[in-house]
Design a protein around this motif. Sequence first.
Motif, short mmCIF file in Angstrom:
data_model
loop_
_atom_site.label_atom_id
_atom_site.label_comp_id
_atom_site.label_asym_id
_atom_site.label_seq_id
_atom_site.Cartn_x
_atom_site.Cartn_y
_atom_site.Cartn_z
N SER A 141 -15.97 -24.64 52.39
CA SER A 141 -15.96 -24.71 50.96
C SER A 141 -14.43 -24.95 50.52
O SER A 141 -13.63 -24.68 51.06
CB SER A 141 -16.47 -23.09 50.57
OG SER A 141 -17.50 -22.82 51.11
N GLU A 198 -12.63 -24.72 46.69
CA GLU A 198 -12.52 -24.41 44.93
C GLU A 198 -11.24 -24.92 44.38
O GLU A 198 -10.23 -24.58 44.97
CB GLU A 198 -12.75 -23.02 45.12
CG GLU A 198 -13.93 -22.36 45.59
CD GLU A 198 -14.29 -20.87 45.03
OE1 GLU A 198 -15.08 -20.05 45.51
OE2 GLU A 198 -13.90 -20.34 43.81
N THR A 256 -15.66 -28.43 40.54
CA THR A 256 -14.68 -27.59 40.89
C THR A 256 -14.87 -26.77 42.24
O THR A 256 -13.70 -26.19 42.82
CB THR A 256 -14.43 -26.45 39.93
OG1 THR A 256 -15.50 -25.79 39.66
CG2 THR A 256 -14.00 -27.43 38.71
N THR A 257 -15.91 -26.96 42.63
CA THR A 257 -16.56 -26.36 43.91
C THR A 257 -17.08 -27.17 44.55
O THR A 257 -17.96 -27.96 44.17
CB THR A 257 -17.39 -25.03 43.84
OG1 THR A 257 -16.62 -24.07 43.01
CG2 THR A 257 -17.57 -24.48 45.33
N TYR A 305 -18.56 -28.45 48.77
CA TYR A 305 -18.85 -28.19 50.32
C TYR A 305 -18.92 -29.18 51.22
O TYR A 305 -19.48 -30.28 50.74
CB TYR A 305 -20.30 -27.26 50.24
CG TYR A 305 -20.49 -26.03 49.12
CD1 TYR A 305 -20.91 -26.22 47.96
CD2 TYR A 305 -19.90 -24.82 49.75
CE1 TYR A 305 -20.99 -25.36 46.96
CE2 TYR A 305 -20.04 -23.85 48.49
CZ TYR A 305 -20.53 -23.98 47.43
OH TYR A 305 -20.57 -23.27 46.51
#
Length: 119
Positions: A21, A23, A75-76, A78
């Motif tokens: 992940s 962020e 903004t996030t 994976y």
Amino acid sequence: QVQVTESGGELVQPGGSLRLSCEASGDIFTVNAMGWYRRTREKEREFVAQISKIGRNYGDFVKGRFTMSVDNDMTTGYLQMNDLEPEDTAVYYCHVNSADHKLDSRNYWGQGTEVTVSS
């Protein structure tokens, strides 16, 4: 300023899966691109994957094993990694290109998350 934080790296067996992940937070008006790079024993920096406003692409070595995704405002993000091989052992870094409220675009990097593929 923008902070980029990766997570999810750990020890995994060959053939296993892992999801990393990323962020991004801080003075972000818009994210132009988010991507993943890695540092292996042989290569200082190797491109893994990127999603930008114009498309998505992957490094040649991925061969369908990895899938990158992002949320609506990027903004996030994976990185789903499947069928991992010992050669995937690396520190994985998240890269973000974003513009602040003055529309000044810059590149930002996280500290990295370590992935070890070993039995």
